[in-house]
Structure formats: C-alpha cells, structure tokens
Scaffold this motif. Sequence first.
Motif, mmCIF file in Angstrom:
data_model
loop_
_atom_site.group_PDB
_atom_site.id
_atom_site.type_symbol
_atom_site.label_atom_id
_atom_site.label_comp_id
_atom_site.label_asym_id
_atom_site.label_seq_id
_atom_site.Cartn_x
_atom_site.Cartn_y
_atom_site.Cartn_z
ATOM 1 N N ARG A 1 0.828 -1.205 0.000
ATOM 2 C CA ARG A 1 0.000 0.000 0.000
ATOM 3 C C ARG A 1 0.868 1.262 0.000
ATOM 4 N N THR A 2 1.946 1.246 0.790
ATOM 5 C CA THR A 2 2.846 2.405 0.869
ATOM 6 C C THR A 2 3.520 2.677 -0.464
ATOM 7 N N LEU A 3 4.029 1.643 -1.109
ATOM 8 C CA LEU A 3 4.725 1.821 -2.387
ATOM 9 C C LEU A 3 3.764 2.261 -3.485
ATOM 10 N N ALA A 4 2.570 1.689 -3.497
ATOM 11 C CA ALA A 4 1.565 2.106 -4.489
ATOM 12 C C ALA A 4 1.210 3.578 -4.300
ATOM 13 N N ASN A 5 1.104 4.011 -3.056
ATOM 14 C CA ASN A 5 0.789 5.420 -2.785
ATOM 15 C C ASN A 5 1.919 6.342 -3.234
ATOM 16 N N ARG A 6 3.165 5.875 -3.145
ATOM 17 C CA ARG A 6 4.290 6.687 -3.626
ATOM 18 C C ARG A 6 4.189 6.891 -5.134
ATOM 19 N N VAL A 7 3.812 5.848 -5.841
ATOM 20 C CA VAL A 7 3.642 5.939 -7.295
ATOM 21 C C VAL A 7 2.560 6.961 -7.638
ATOM 22 N N LYS A 8 1.420 6.862 -6.943
ATOM 23 C CA LYS A 8 0.306 7.778 -7.205
ATOM 24 C C LYS A 8 0.675 9.213 -6.845
ATOM 25 N N LYS A 9 1.275 9.392 -5.674
ATOM 26 C CA LYS A 9 1.615 10.728 -5.189
ATOM 27 C C LYS A 9 2.587 11.437 -6.116
ATOM 28 N N ASN A 10 3.521 10.681 -6.702
ATOM 29 C CA ASN A 10 4.541 11.283 -7.559
ATOM 30 C C ASN A 10 4.150 11.307 -9.032
ATOM 31 N N ILE B 1 10.797 -2.838 -0.855
ATOM 32 C CA ILE B 1 10.419 -2.734 0.547
ATOM 33 C C ILE B 1 11.530 -2.022 1.321
ATOM 34 N N LEU B 2 12.785 -2.439 1.080
ATOM 35 C CA LEU B 2 13.914 -1.886 1.819
ATOM 36 C C LEU B 2 14.992 -1.341 0.899
ATOM 37 N N ARG B 3 15.656 -0.295 1.376
ATOM 38 C CA ARG B 3 16.925 0.126 0.798
ATOM 39 C C ARG B 3 18.022 -0.382 1.726
ATOM 40 N N GLU B 4 18.987 -1.083 1.151
ATOM 41 C CA GLU B 4 20.101 -1.627 1.924
ATOM 42 C C GLU B 4 21.378 -0.902 1.510
ATOM 43 N N GLY B 5 22.132 -0.393 2.471
ATOM 44 C CA GLY B 5 23.343 0.331 2.111
ATOM 45 C C GLY B 5 24.061 0.909 3.307
ATOM 46 N N LYS B 6 24.864 1.943 3.060
ATOM 47 C CA LYS B 6 25.635 2.585 4.115
ATOM 48 C C LYS B 6 24.723 3.430 4.985
ATOM 49 N N LYS B 7 25.100 3.556 6.258
ATOM 50 C CA LYS B 7 24.245 4.247 7.227
ATOM 51 C C LYS B 7 23.930 5.683 6.833
ATOM 52 N N GLU B 8 24.851 6.336 6.115
ATOM 53 C CA GLU B 8 24.599 7.732 5.742
ATOM 54 C C GLU B 8 23.442 7.885 4.764
ATOM 55 N N HIS B 9 22.993 6.779 4.162
ATOM 56 C CA HIS B 9 21.866 6.833 3.230
ATOM 57 C C HIS B 9 20.542 6.484 3.905
ATOM 58 N N SER B 10 20.544 6.349 5.235
ATOM 59 C CA SER B 10 19.366 5.844 5.940
ATOM 60 C C SER B 10 18.144 6.752 5.811
ATOM 61 N N SER B 11 18.360 8.031 5.594
ATOM 62 C CA SER B 11 17.225 8.963 5.468
ATOM 63 C C SER B 11 16.769 9.127 4.020
ATOM 64 N N GLU B 12 17.434 8.459 3.086
ATOM 65 C CA GLU B 12 17.132 8.619 1.664
ATOM 66 C C GLU B 12 16.357 7.407 1.148
ATOM 67 N N LEU B 13 15.063 7.385 1.431
ATOM 68 C CA LEU B 13 14.225 6.280 0.967
ATOM 69 C C LEU B 13 13.607 6.569 -0.393
ATOM 70 N N ASN B 14 13.677 7.810 -0.837
ATOM 71 C CA ASN B 14 13.304 8.199 -2.198
ATOM 72 C C ASN B 14 14.555 8.802 -2.828
ATOM 73 N N PHE B 15 15.053 8.191 -3.892
ATOM 74 C CA PHE B 15 16.286 8.661 -4.517
ATOM 75 C C PHE B 15 16.277 8.294 -5.994
ATOM 76 N N ASN B 16 17.219 8.828 -6.735
ATOM 77 C CA ASN B 16 17.350 8.497 -8.150
ATOM 78 C C ASN B 16 18.545 7.587 -8.357
ATOM 79 N N TYR B 17 18.368 6.607 -9.222
ATOM 80 C CA TYR B 17 19.462 5.717 -9.606
ATOM 81 C C TYR B 17 19.511 5.681 -11.123
ATOM 82 N N LYS B 18 20.587 6.215 -11.690
ATOM 83 C CA LYS B 18 20.721 6.303 -13.147
ATOM 84 C C LYS B 18 19.492 6.978 -13.765
ATOM 85 N N ASP B 19 19.081 8.078 -13.152
ATOM 86 C CA ASP B 19 17.970 8.917 -13.619
ATOM 87 C C ASP B 19 16.604 8.255 -13.494
#
Length: 202
Positions: free
Chosen positions: A43-52, A158-176
């Motif tokens: 539901r959360t991911l679907a809402n992100r698609v709609k919202k954006n 569902i999850l972003r896995e990575g370095k701790k400094e990216h923990s607040s970046e749940l919406n980001f761009n990857y290769k545009d």
Amino acid sequence: MKIYKLKMLSLVRELPVLRAPSGIYIAGFNPVGDVELLKKAGRTLANRVKKNGIKYDIILTTELKGLPIAQEVARNLNCEYVCLRKDKKCYMLNPKEISGESITSGKSSYFVSEIELNKLKHKDVLFVDDVFSTGSTFNHMLKFAENEEFNLVAGLSILREGKKEHSSELNFNYKDVPIYCCGFLPLPEKEIIDLDENYMEV
C-alpha cells in the motif's frame, strides 16, 4: 547468534545476521509469508507511485522474494505484473533467458515466455523487488528494458540496503530512474559489532 531489529511501517522484525555468498554480512530479510508487512509495504509503495504522478502500464518483478510484494503493489494499483522465473517451465512459449545478479544469490539467470515478454513491449514498467542494495539487479533490468524496448519508469522496494549515511534517503534516483523504498537496512562492510544500536546478540 547476532540479529538486527528492523523497525519499519510501525512494525518490528528480528532478522538473523548471515554471511552472503559475496563474503559480506547481511541481515537476512525474507518477506515471503509475512502478510502484515507485505500489505503495509504494498500500500505504501503504491501510494508513492500515485503521489509522484508516475505513469505506468505494468509491473515487472523476479522470483522469489520480489513476487509477493509485486502482487500487493499490483493489487493496490489495479494492474498486471510479469514475473521473471528462475527456471524454464514447460508451459512457457519460446522462453527467453535474461541475466541477473544480486548480493544474496550472486549471478543468476531468469526466464520469461514470449507471451509475458510481449506484455512489456513498448510499455511503461515499474520494477518491484524486496530490497534495493548495490543496484546490480536493477542494472540488469535496465539492460533488459533497453534490449526489449520497454521503459523502466521507477523502482519500488520494501527496503533500501546500504551505508548508514543513506538511511534517510528512501526516495532517490538511480541512473535517472526514481526509486522508492519503505525502510532502510544498514549493510555492514566488515563486522557486525558496534555498527548500529539495532544489532544485538541473542
């Protein structure tokens, strides 16, 4: 045993810390069968698609852990999905092989029938998976999209896995391409000890 206490979408899950085939340690996240988590994440991911305002025609995912979250997102968006399978099946018409890779499975192959492939052709496609980590799986999907002439418009995990400094970046761009995630999972580079207050011995 070491565990990681994952806190996401008002839920808490205790994940075992394991060594992946690549040699690094990961918190073993497996959403298959976790209906409560899948419903909330879908539901959360679907809402992100709609919202954006993301325009989409169909969803693409891979077997196995991507499949249940893709179905939940598809149900919330009221659209179809195509699942790349790890094995050829006798009911596949002219199956095509696609290369893939992830930090948990290493290099692998996926298969898709001609019928399913035609559903993707010239369409706007959402790629849905359980975890976005190094981007290796997504890179293969971008190449697949280019080869088969469809447009990969966004990635949902569902999850972003990575370095701790990216923990607040749940919406980001990857290769545009925009990527949307529900929660964060730190990826330890060496040892699990003292990296995060949510890692603990049990």
